[in-house]
Write a protein that holds these residues in place. Structure first.
Motif, short mmCIF file in Angstrom:
data_model
loop_
_atom_site.label_atom_id
_atom_site.label_comp_id
_atom_site.label_asym_id
_atom_site.label_seq_id
_atom_site.Cartn_x
_atom_site.Cartn_y
_atom_site.Cartn_z
N SER B 476 4.98 16.94 11.02
CA SER B 476 4.48 16.16 12.16
C SER B 476 2.97 16.31 12.27
O SER B 476 2.37 17.16 11.61
N ASP B 477 2.37 15.49 13.12
CA ASP B 477 0.92 15.53 13.29
C ASP B 477 0.49 16.90 13.80
O ASP B 477 1.14 17.48 14.65
N GLN B 478 -0.63 17.39 13.25
CA GLN B 478 -1.14 18.69 13.62
C GLN B 478 -2.41 18.52 14.46
O GLN B 478 -3.15 17.56 14.25
N PRO B 479 -2.64 19.45 15.37
CA PRO B 479 -3.83 19.33 16.23
C PRO B 479 -5.13 19.24 15.43
O PRO B 479 -6.06 18.55 15.84
N ASP B 480 -5.18 19.95 14.30
CA ASP B 480 -6.45 19.97 13.56
C ASP B 480 -6.44 18.99 12.38
O ASP B 480 -7.26 19.09 11.47
N GLN B 481 -5.54 18.04 12.45
CA GLN B 481 -5.42 17.09 11.34
C GLN B 481 -6.51 16.03 11.45
O GLN B 481 -6.73 15.47 12.52
N PRO B 482 -7.22 15.73 10.35
CA PRO B 482 -8.25 14.70 10.44
C PRO B 482 -7.62 13.32 10.73
O PRO B 482 -6.47 13.08 10.37
N GLU B 483 -8.43 12.44 11.35
CA GLU B 483 -7.92 11.12 11.73
C GLU B 483 -7.36 10.35 10.54
O GLU B 483 -6.35 9.66 10.65
N LYS B 522 16.37 13.66 12.56
CA LYS B 522 15.73 13.84 13.86
C LYS B 522 14.37 14.51 13.72
O LYS B 522 13.40 14.12 14.34
N ARG B 523 14.32 15.53 12.84
CA ARG B 523 13.03 16.21 12.62
C ARG B 523 12.02 15.27 12.00
O ARG B 523 10.88 15.17 12.44
N LEU B 524 12.46 14.59 10.93
CA LEU B 524 11.52 13.72 10.23
C LEU B 524 11.11 12.55 11.10
O LEU B 524 9.97 12.07 11.03
N GLY B 525 12.05 12.11 11.96
CA GLY B 525 11.76 10.98 12.85
C GLY B 525 10.58 11.25 13.77
O GLY B 525 9.91 10.33 14.23
N ALA B 526 10.30 12.52 14.00
CA ALA B 526 9.19 12.87 14.89
C ALA B 526 7.86 12.90 14.14
O ALA B 526 6.84 13.29 14.67
N GLY B 527 7.88 12.50 12.88
CA GLY B 527 6.69 12.64 12.04
C GLY B 527 5.61 11.60 12.25
O GLY B 527 4.54 11.70 11.68
N GLY B 528 5.92 10.56 13.05
CA GLY B 528 4.90 9.54 13.28
C GLY B 528 4.91 8.46 12.21
O GLY B 528 5.49 8.62 11.13
N LYS B 529 4.21 7.37 12.56
CA LYS B 529 4.22 6.15 11.74
C LYS B 529 4.08 6.39 10.24
O LYS B 529 4.87 5.92 9.44
N THR B 580 8.59 2.17 15.19
CA THR B 580 7.54 3.16 15.01
C THR B 580 6.79 2.94 13.70
O THR B 580 5.58 3.03 13.64
N GLY B 581 7.57 2.66 12.66
CA GLY B 581 6.96 2.54 11.33
C GLY B 581 6.25 1.22 11.13
O GLY B 581 5.50 1.06 10.17
N GLU B 582 6.47 0.27 12.03
CA GLU B 582 5.84 -1.06 11.95
C GLU B 582 6.05 -1.69 10.57
O GLU B 582 5.13 -2.24 9.97
#
Lengths: 160, 799
Positions: B476-483, B522-529, B580-582
């Motif tokens: 999943s997205d990390q706080p320190d992940q670059p844009e 479920k876990r992977l689904g939270a990974g974002g687009k 989500t995945g567009e």
């Protein structure tokens, strides 16, 4: 095994502290960083004298002063008069270079200054390295006081 | 630049000095040999003495002095063997003793000592009973040279030429030749030589101005091997027992090392001790050695010493020979306590050093105490805590500390070759945290790669949880992940690894398998687009695969419900790809694939599922796909899928097909309308519904749709396109006619043929026109070829 001439002597063993102690007579003087000041007749060059030592006779273990050629001449004169050592000579005065109407900078040419610097460094190391010069007050003033008081009272310094 | 120039002029100058010295050496050596040949021994020694005086030079740096030394030693070897030959022949005891006495009159110390050693060696060879006494005399007399460089080389010469003469008989037993000495004499000899050499070496730092300190340190490093040779000699003694090593040799070495307080000497000698002496000796003296480590100067890179020792001993202990030693000596406890103490006592220790100490400990724990996971875990915990104390975070993986951290994280992964075992190290993930985003991802990626390479099967939710705990940053997205993290090649590679991981889910039970897939979904689904686009499709395929394996109920009364649940799960997952995945194309394909899979499984609600999936696909087409080319291919896919399913009742089949026809007639370009309608027509011919056996073969519907498309084709304004569509229609008509569609009359065909023939003549010549005409000619040829089957048509067409 050997004859009398080559007989082995028993000597006292060094302790570990003695074996690994740094030398007790460390003395290092550098003459560096020449700077030319003033203009016309007042123009002169002085040098930084950097000294480091662990000899007990010197009050400061590290010192930095600036001296010009005439200061060296003064020291040489004092030592000549008071100490018993044969004082080495200074690098030449180069009077010729001080004549007017020269095409170059005379005694302020870089190359000349560098040669003089080397000569002065050699001179001061020889002098300061000599045990009989080391207790002359003039040498201490020259090496460690910011300004030279030419009206000082000559004398010996006793080792601490 | 400046420094290089000075170095160059220095080496030119050095070469010149060396050349002059070597010239003298050669000339004097020549004279020495001539005198030897003429049996003028005294003259020979005089020339040798002049030659040796060259070694008194103060002009050469160690490198060049060494070259001179080598030349001189060569000549001395000649002298030695000549003297040995001569004196052996003479067989007179006095002459060698006299010679030894004589060389002591050499005027200066350097030639005197070298000659004493050379002649002393001859003496020892001729009279073994003098060995002990002479060795002692030589090592004592060498004290006369106190200049560091000259003294070091002189003593090295002493070590070299006595190499084969050092007594090595067991201590306490009278040797065969009295006076020839025992290992005791050798130990004393080397101990003294070693301490003297170390003293000279340490003292070398005070030679010369302090501004050249660095240069001197470099030179000292070049000379270290001379000092180390002493330890090598000791280690080669056959009769140096463990007891003597423990009680005497090591303590006296350590005493010198500690007392000299010189970092260069300390670091080298400690490493040297580790290198040269036997493993058993180290194990027996571990505490003494480590205690001395604490007394070394702050500047010593003590971690190098400790790591060298740990590496050496873990190699030894992990071999079979040392296996019971593991139990006897608490190696791990000792070393980890040492490492911790070291880190605590040196607050300025660089991060990479702290980490590399832990690397050595992890290696020890993993290689020697594989079964004690708690050991390895403790190291990771302590590493994490140490780094936390230092408040380091966001470590770049290409920095020294980062590289080292990646290295330590790799150790258990590479060694266990079992990621599930690595996951048992509960504090392992904490040691990953000080790395920055990319570093953590890289660590997770090599863990996954290892999982895949070793085909580690994931059989339970625990297994999945375990792996996920190690790859948190990839999920999943990390706080320190670059844009723009998702734009990188690494990001894509890492998602591919996750996709491969999904195929490692291999539960023994089908129900569990579904549970695992659903859980991971479920876990992977939270990974974002960006993540789900790559990670969810393999989950869906795995679910389909599982469903296909579930063909029979096998007496499971919940079978229907279970299969249905799988499809519900798949449908929801595809939905996520859209919202989500567009995405559009892939979800549409996945819906259709799902419909076909559901159609093959005879569970009670399969018709409902098939309808749902196809209608969802059609909704995607309607709502999400705007591009006409994409719509065209999507519609073709839907049509093909409907052709493949047979479980739908007409009441469900009709609306779907109706929708396809509607979508077809709503196509933006007339040509596209014609083509989609033509293929939709085949649905009424080849399609199947639940109520009736076999294909529908509804000729009326087929012709109705074909007529409708002909009407559309007629509206087309471009002659070329129109002609193309009519040739296509002719083919369609004839296909159904040939397949037995009796509703199609020969009249229709004949009308179409004449229409296309007429139009062909009117087309302006062009490449496209030629192609279309060729197509028409082929079609007509085909009709002619089959005329015998259809006499009515043949007559009508007059062919």
């Amino acid at each position: 095994m050997s004859s009398a001439a080559t007989q082995r002597l028993t000597s006292k063993r060094q302790t570990l502290d003695e074996a690994y102690a740094p030398p007790a007579n460390f003395l290092e003087i550098e003459v560096v960083n020449p700077i030319t000041h003033g203009v016309g007749k007042m123009r002169y060059t002085d040098y930084e004298i950097r000294m480091r030592t662990n000899l007990p006779v010197f009050k400061q273990k590290e010192s930095n002063v600036r001296r010009r050629y005439s200061d060296f001449e003064w020291l040489r004169g004092e030592l000549e008069r008071d100490s018993k050592i044969v004082v080495p000579s200074l690098p030449g005065k180069s009077l010729k270079r001080q004549l007017p109407f020269r095409s170059d900078d005379g005694i302020f040419e870089e190359e000349f200054i560098e040669n003089r610097r080397k000569g002065l460094e050699q001179f001061i190391n020889k002098v300061a390295g000599h045990p009989l010069a080391q207790n002359e007050r003039s040498l201490h003033i020259f090496l460690q006081e910011t300004t030279i008081d030419r009206n000082y009272v000559p004398g010996k310094i006793r080792s601490a | 630049m400046e420094a290089m120039r000075i170095d160059d002029t220095n080496s030119v100058e050095q070469e010149k000095f060396l050349e002059t010295a070597v010239k003298t050496v050669k000339a004097e050596a020549f004279e020495m040999k001539r005198s030897l040949d003429k049996s003028k021994r005294m003259d020979a020694l005089k020339h040798a003495s002049i030659m040796l005086a060259e070694l008194r030079t103060g002009l050469l740096t160690p490198k060049y002095y060494y070259r001179l030394y080598i030349d001189v030693v060569n000549e001395l070897n000649h002298l030695e063997s000549f003297l040995l030959d001569e004196l052996e022949k003479e067989k007179k005891e006095e002459s060698i003793a006299e010679l030894y006495e004589h060389v002591q009159y050499a005027g200066t110390i350097i030639p005197r000592m070298y000659l004493m050693i050379t002649v002393g060696v001859v003496y020892m060879k001729l009279m073994p009973q003098m060995r002990a006494e002479l060795l002692n005399d030589l090592v004592e007399m060498s004290r006369g040279v106190q200049h560091p460089l000259r003294g070091l080389f002189l003593r090295h010469y002493l070590l070299q030429v006595t190499k084969s003469l050092l007594p090595d008989a067991a201590e306490g037993v009278e040797p065969a030749i009295p006076g020839s000495g025992t290992v005791r004499d050798t130990i004393d000899f080397i101990k003294l030589n070693f301490s003297e050499m170390n003293k000279l070496w340490v003292r070398q730092q005070h030679q010369g101005p302090s501004k050249e300190r660095e240069k001197r340190e470099r030179e000292r490093m070049e000379l270290r091997i001379l000092v180390g040779t002493n330890l090598v000699r000791l280690s080669q003694l056959e009769h140096l027992t463990q007891e003597v090593y423990e009680k005497e040799v090591l303590p006296s070495i350590l005493e010198q090392v500690v007392s000299c307080r010189d970092p260069i000497s300390q670091e080298y000698l400690m490493e040297c001790v580790i290198q040269v002496f036997a493993d058993e000796f180290h194990l027996a003296t571990l505490n003494e050695f480590l205690a001395s480590c604490k007394e070394l100067a702050q500047e010593v890179h003590i971690k190098n010493v400790l790591i060298a020792l740990i590496d050496r001993l873990s190699l030894y202990v992990s071999n079979a020979v040392g296996s019971n030693i593991r139990e006897e000596i608490q190696l791990f406890e000792i070393f980890s306590a040492q490492a911790e103490g070291l880190i605590q006592s040196r607050s300025d220790m660089p991060i990479e050093d702290i980490v590399s100490l832990h690397t050595a400990l992890v290696s020890l724990a993993v290689k020697c105490y594989g079964e004690k996971l708690a050991y390895a875990n403790t190291v990771f915990l302590s590493l994490a805590n140490n780094l936390k104390d230092k408040q380091v975070e966001g470590i770049d993986m290409y920095s020294h500390a980062g590289k080292e951290l990646i290295r330590v994280l790799r150790v258990p992964v590479d060694e266990y070759k079992d990621v599930l075992r690595v996951a048992l190290l509960t504090d392992y993930p904490r040691a990953m945290l000080p790395l920055n985003y990319r570093g953590r991802c890289t660590a997770s990626a090599f863990i996954l790669q290892n999982l895949i390479d070793n085909e580690t099967g994931l059989k339970s939710t625990d297994d999945i949880d375990a792996v996920c705990s190690l790859i948190e940053c990839l999920l999943s997205d990390q706080p320190d992940q670059p844009e723009d993290a998702h734009d990188s090649e690494e990001f894509a590679d890492e998602l591919n690894l996750i996709a491969s991981m999904i195929h490692l889910i291999k539960a023994e039970d089908r129900d569990v398998q579904f549970l695992l897939l659903n859980g991971l979904r479920k876990r992977l689904g939270a990974g974002g687009k960006w993540r789900i686009r790559k990670t969810l499709p393999p989950i869906i395929f795995s679910i389909y695969e599982l469903a296909l394996n579930y063909q029979q109920s096998d007496g499971d009364e919940n079978w229907d419900m279970k299969v249905r649940k799988m499809f519900v799960c798949a449908m929801g997952t595809i939905g996520a790809l859209i919202t989500t995945g567009e995405m559009t194309q892939l979800p549409l394909n996945l819906y259709l694939e799902g419909a076909i899979v559901a159609n093959r499984i005879k569970f009670s609600e399969n018709a409902m599922v098939v309808y749902e999936f196809i209608s969802k696909a059609l909704s995607v087409l309607e709502d999400e796909i705007a591009d006409s080319r994409e719509r065209l291919s999507a519609l073709a896919l839907v049509t093909n899928s409907v052709l493949k399913v047979d479980c739908l009742a007409s009441e469900n089949w009709e609306p779907l097909v109706g929708q396809i026809i509607l979508a077809g007639s709503k196509m933006f370009k007339k040509a596209d309308q014609v083509r989609t309608l033509c293929s939709a027509a085949s649905l009424y011919w080849k399609g199947k519904v639940a109520e009736s056996e076999g294909e529908l073969r509804n000729g009326n519907k087929v012709t109705e749709i074909l007529k409708k498309s002909a009407k559309v084709a007629a509206q087309c304004m471009e002659p070329l396109v129109q002609q193309q569509l009519f040739v296509h229609l002719l083919n369609q008509y004839y296909y159904f006619y040939e397949d037995g569609c009796t509703v199609i009359s020969p009249d229709v065909l004949s009308e179409l043929i004449s229409r296309t023939r007429d139009a062909a003549i009117q087309l302006e010549p062009s490449r496209e026109a030629d192609d279309i005409d060729q197509h028409l000619q082929h079609t007509l040829q085909h009709i002619r070829n089959t005329k015998d089957k259809y006499p009515e048509l043949a007559e009508k067409l007059q062919i």
